[in-house]
Design a protein around this motif. Structure first.
Motif, PDB file in Angstrom:
ATOM      1  N   GLU A  18      51.789  51.337  40.920  1.00  0.00           N
ATOM      2  CA  GLU A  18      50.241  51.017  41.276  1.00  0.00           C
ATOM      3  C   GLU A  18      49.594  50.457  39.975  1.00  0.00           C
ATOM      4  N   ALA A  19      50.083  50.994  38.835  1.00  0.00           N
ATOM      5  CA  ALA A  19      49.237  50.450  37.656  1.00  0.00           C
ATOM      6  C   ALA A  19      49.444  49.004  37.320  1.00  0.00           C
ATOM      7  N   GLU A  20      50.782  48.440  37.744  1.00  0.00           N
ATOM      8  CA  GLU A  20      51.118  47.191  37.642  1.00  0.00           C
ATOM      9  C   GLU A  20      50.458  46.221  38.682  1.00  0.00           C
ATOM     10  N   LEU A  21      50.113  46.933  40.013  1.00  0.00           N
ATOM     11  CA  LEU A  21      49.427  46.128  41.210  1.00  0.00           C
ATOM     12  C   LEU A  21      48.069  46.034  40.689  1.00  0.00           C
ATOM     13  N   PHE A  22      47.386  47.160  39.883  1.00  0.00           N
ATOM     14  CA  PHE A  22      45.976  46.994  39.470  1.00  0.00           C
ATOM     15  C   PHE A  22      45.690  46.086  38.513  1.00  0.00           C
ATOM     16  N   VAL A  23      46.603  45.858  37.483  1.00  0.00           N
ATOM     17  CA  VAL A  23      46.842  44.922  36.494  1.00  0.00           C
ATOM     18  C   VAL A  23      46.597  43.433  37.355  1.00  0.00           C
ATOM     19  N   GLU A  24      47.497  43.168  38.232  1.00  0.00           N
ATOM     20  CA  GLU A  24      47.522  41.934  38.912  1.00  0.00           C
ATOM     21  C   GLU A  24      46.158  41.542  39.629  1.00  0.00           C
ATOM     22  N   ALA A  25      45.720  42.742  40.264  1.00  0.00           N
ATOM     23  CA  ALA A  25      44.344  42.541  40.738  1.00  0.00           C
ATOM     24  C   ALA A  25      43.052  42.365  40.085  1.00  0.00           C
ATOM     25  N   ASP A  26      43.398  42.867  38.895  1.00  0.00           N
ATOM     26  CA  ASP A  26      42.443  42.454  37.868  1.00  0.00           C
ATOM     27  C   ASP A  26      42.519  41.230  37.343  1.00  0.00           C
ATOM     28  N   ILE A  27      43.540  41.002  37.184  1.00  0.00           N
ATOM     29  CA  ILE A  27      43.673  39.562  36.641  1.00  0.00           C
ATOM     30  C   ILE A  27      43.391  38.388  37.291  1.00  0.00           C
ATOM     31  N   VAL A  28      43.656  38.447  38.713  1.00  0.00           N
ATOM     32  CA  VAL A  28      43.209  37.482  39.472  1.00  0.00           C
ATOM     33  C   VAL A  28      41.598  37.367  39.754  1.00  0.00           C
ATOM     34  N   LYS A  29      41.107  38.527  39.685  1.00  0.00           N
ATOM     35  CA  LYS A  29      39.730  38.721  39.827  1.00  0.00           C
ATOM     36  C   LYS A  29      38.940  38.096  38.824  1.00  0.00           C
ATOM     37  N   ASP A  30      39.414  38.261  37.532  1.00  0.00           N
ATOM     38  CA  ASP A  30      38.803  37.476  36.376  1.00  0.00           C
ATOM     39  C   ASP A  30      39.237  36.116  36.315  1.00  0.00           C
ATOM     40  N   TRP A  31      40.349  35.566  36.881  1.00  0.00           N
ATOM     41  CA  TRP A  31      40.629  34.362  36.988  1.00  0.00           C
ATOM     42  C   TRP A  31      39.966  33.388  37.816  1.00  0.00           C
ATOM     43  N   ILE A  32      39.691  34.154  38.995  1.00  0.00           N
ATOM     44  CA  ILE A  32      38.948  33.078  40.060  1.00  0.00           C
ATOM     45  C   ILE A  32      37.644  32.812  39.576  1.00  0.00           C
ATOM     46  N   LYS A  33      36.862  33.286  38.723  1.00  0.00           N
ATOM     47  CA  LYS A  33      35.447  32.972  38.075  1.00  0.00           C
ATOM     48  C   LYS A  33      35.758  31.992  37.281  1.00  0.00           C
ATOM     49  N   ARG A  34      37.028  32.006  36.441  1.00  0.00           N
ATOM     50  CA  ARG A  34      37.401  30.974  35.427  1.00  0.00           C
ATOM     51  C   ARG A  34      37.723  29.524  36.083  1.00  0.00           C
ATOM     52  N   TYR A  35      38.415  29.669  37.164  1.00  0.00           N
ATOM     53  CA  TYR A  35      38.997  28.649  37.825  1.00  0.00           C
ATOM     54  C   TYR A  35      38.026  28.010  38.677  1.00  0.00           C
ATOM     55  N   THR A  36      37.225  28.817  39.581  1.00  0.00           N
ATOM     56  CA  THR A  36      36.157  27.990  40.403  1.00  0.00           C
ATOM     57  C   THR A  36      34.975  27.980  40.179  1.00  0.00           C
ATOM     58  N   GLY A  37      34.299  28.843  39.085  1.00  0.00           N
ATOM     59  CA  GLY A  37      32.905  28.894  38.896  1.00  0.00           C
ATOM     60  C   GLY A  37      32.296  29.887  39.529  1.00  0.00           C
ATOM     61  N   THR A  38      33.076  30.708  40.414  1.00  0.00           N
ATOM     62  CA  THR A  38      32.326  31.560  41.522  1.00  0.00           C
ATOM     63  C   THR A  38      32.940  32.834  41.128  1.00  0.00           C
ATOM     64  N   SER A  39      32.522  34.072  41.247  1.00  0.00           N
ATOM     65  CA  SER A  39      33.144  35.183  40.982  1.00  0.00           C
ATOM     66  C   SER A  39      33.554  35.684  42.455  1.00  0.00           C
ATOM     67  N   ALA A  40      34.451  36.656  42.506  1.00  0.00           N
ATOM     68  CA  ALA A  40      35.052  37.162  43.623  1.00  0.00           C
ATOM     69  C   ALA A  40      34.209  37.405  44.648  1.00  0.00           C
ATOM     70  N   ASP A  41      33.105  38.207  44.185  1.00  0.00           N
ATOM     71  CA  ASP A  41      32.078  39.089  45.013  1.00  0.00           C
ATOM     72  C   ASP A  41      31.162  37.983  45.574  1.00  0.00           C
ATOM     73  N   GLU A  42      30.986  36.689  45.045  1.00  0.00           N
ATOM     74  CA  GLU A  42      29.950  35.682  45.514  1.00  0.00           C
ATOM     75  C   GLU A  42      30.533  34.827  46.654  1.00  0.00           C
ATOM     76  N   PHE A  43      31.734  34.925  46.672  1.00  0.00           N
ATOM     77  CA  PHE A  43      32.531  34.179  47.911  1.00  0.00           C
ATOM     78  C   PHE A  43      32.209  34.568  49.130  1.00  0.00           C
ATOM     79  N   GLY A  44      32.110  33.707  50.216  1.00  0.00           N
ATOM     80  CA  GLY A  44      31.784  34.112  51.597  1.00  0.00           C
ATOM     81  C   GLY A  44      33.142  34.719  52.106  1.00  0.00           C
TER      82      GLY A  44
END
Length: 275
Positions: A16-42
C-alpha cells in the motif's frame, strides 16, 4: 523475509505504501509536465498530438493554455472538459495515461491522425478503432502480448451516434500502432501490413488503449485519415498536411469537444459490467 530464501513475505502495508508513493509521484509530475495540476483538470479529457488543437480549444472557450515551453500543454473549459497535447509517439502516450491516473477522469478521447491503409479509407475519413495491434513495444512494459489493446465500448458508441447524426463518413476496424516514423519505403513492412488487413496505422492508439486499461481509465480514439501511405503519391508531406489541417481539423476537434461535453449528460453509463 527469511534471508535463507526459505520464505519471503511482503506485508500489505508495504504494498500500500508503494502504491501511495506512485500516486504521489504522478500527482506531482502532471503539473510539471502539463502546467495543470490534477485537481484543475476536467472530468473528461481530450488528447491530441497537435498544438493547434489546444490553441483552437482555448480560443473557443476563452481560456488560458498552460504548460507553454514545457513537454506538454493543456487547457480546461468551464464545462468540465480538458485538452492535452502530449506530443508524438507511444512513449509519450504511455506517460500521459500514467499521469492521468492522478486525475481519475470519467473518460479520455484521443483525437489523432493516421494513415489509411485500405482503398475504402480516404483522406478526410474518420476511423473509430475497434482495437489496435501492439506493434509499438511500449505496451509490453504493462501487459503480456496476449492482452489486447481496446477502447471502452460506450465511449465509441456515443461518438458513433454523433457521427451518424451529423451524416459524417467514418470507418471502424483494427489499426496498427508502430514506433517507426519512417517506414513508407520498406516494402516488406508494407506487405506485412497488407497481410494483417489493418485499416490504418498510427503511433499512439494501442498504447493509449492499453495503458488506459492498466490505469482503469475509460478511453477511446477518433482518428482522422491524413494520408494514404501505401502509395508513393499518398505519403504525407508538409504541403499535404497543411491541406488536411485546413479542411478537416476544425471538424475533428468540434466532434471531440461535443462528444466530451455531451457524453456525461446524454451517453449511457460507461462502466456497466463487473469483472
Amino acid at each position: 523475509a527469511d534471508v535463507a530464501g526459505l520464505d519471503f513475505y511482503i506485508p500489505n502495508a508495504v504494498i500500500e505504501a508503494e502504491l501511495f508513493v506512485e500516486a504521489d509521484i504522478v500527482k506531482d509530475w502532471i503539473k510539471r509536465y502539463t502546467g495543470t495540476s490534477a485537481d484543475e483538470f476536467g472530468e473528461w479529457i481530450l488528447l491530441t498530438n497537435f498544438q493547434n488543437y489546444v490553441e483552437k480549444f482555448a480560443e473557443k472557450y476563452g481560456v488560458a493554455v498552460n504548460g507553454k515551453g514545457g513537454p506538454m500543454t493543456s487547457a480546461t473549459n468551464s464545462n468540465g472538459v480538458s485538452i492535452i497535447n502530449f506530443g508524438i509517439g507511444s512513449a509519450n502516450a504511455a506517460t500521459v495515461m500514467d499521469l492521468l491516473s492522478s486525475v481519475k477522469p470519467k473518460g479520455v478521447l484521443f483525437l489523432g491522425k493516421c494513415g489509411g491503409l485500405k482503398h475504402s479509407t480516404e483522406i478526410g475519413h474518420f476511423i473509430l478503432p475497434s482495437a489496435a495491434i501492439r506493434g509499438e513495444g511500449t505496451g509490453d512494459d504493462y501487459f503480456p502480448k496476449e492482452v489486447p489493446a481496446m477502447p471502452s465500448f460506450k465511449i465509441h458508441k456515443h461518438i458513433s451516434e454523433l457521427l451518424v447524426h451529423q451524416k459524417l463518413e467514418y470507418r471502424t476496424g483494427v489499426v496498427y500502432t508502430t514506433n517507426r516514423r519512417v517506414w513508407e519505403h520498406d516494402d516488406e513492412f508494407k506487405k506485412y501490413l497488407k497481410k494483417i488487413r489493418v485499416l490504418g496505422i498510427d503511433m499512439e492508439t494501442a498504447t493509449l488503449f492499453l495503458v488506459g486499461f492498466a490505469n482503469g481509465i475509460d478511453r477511446g480514439a477518433l482518428l482522422l485519415v491524413s494520408d494514404v501511405p501505401m502509395t508513393p503519391e499518398g505519403i504525407k508531406t508538409e504541403e499535404s498536411d497543411k491541406a488536411v489541417t485546413k479542411k478537416w481539423v476544425d471538424l475533428h476537434l468540434e466532434i471531440g469537444m461535443n462528444a466530451m461535453e455531451s457524453i456525461g449528460k446524454e451517453g449511457e453509463q460507461i462502466k456497466h459490467f463487473t469483472y
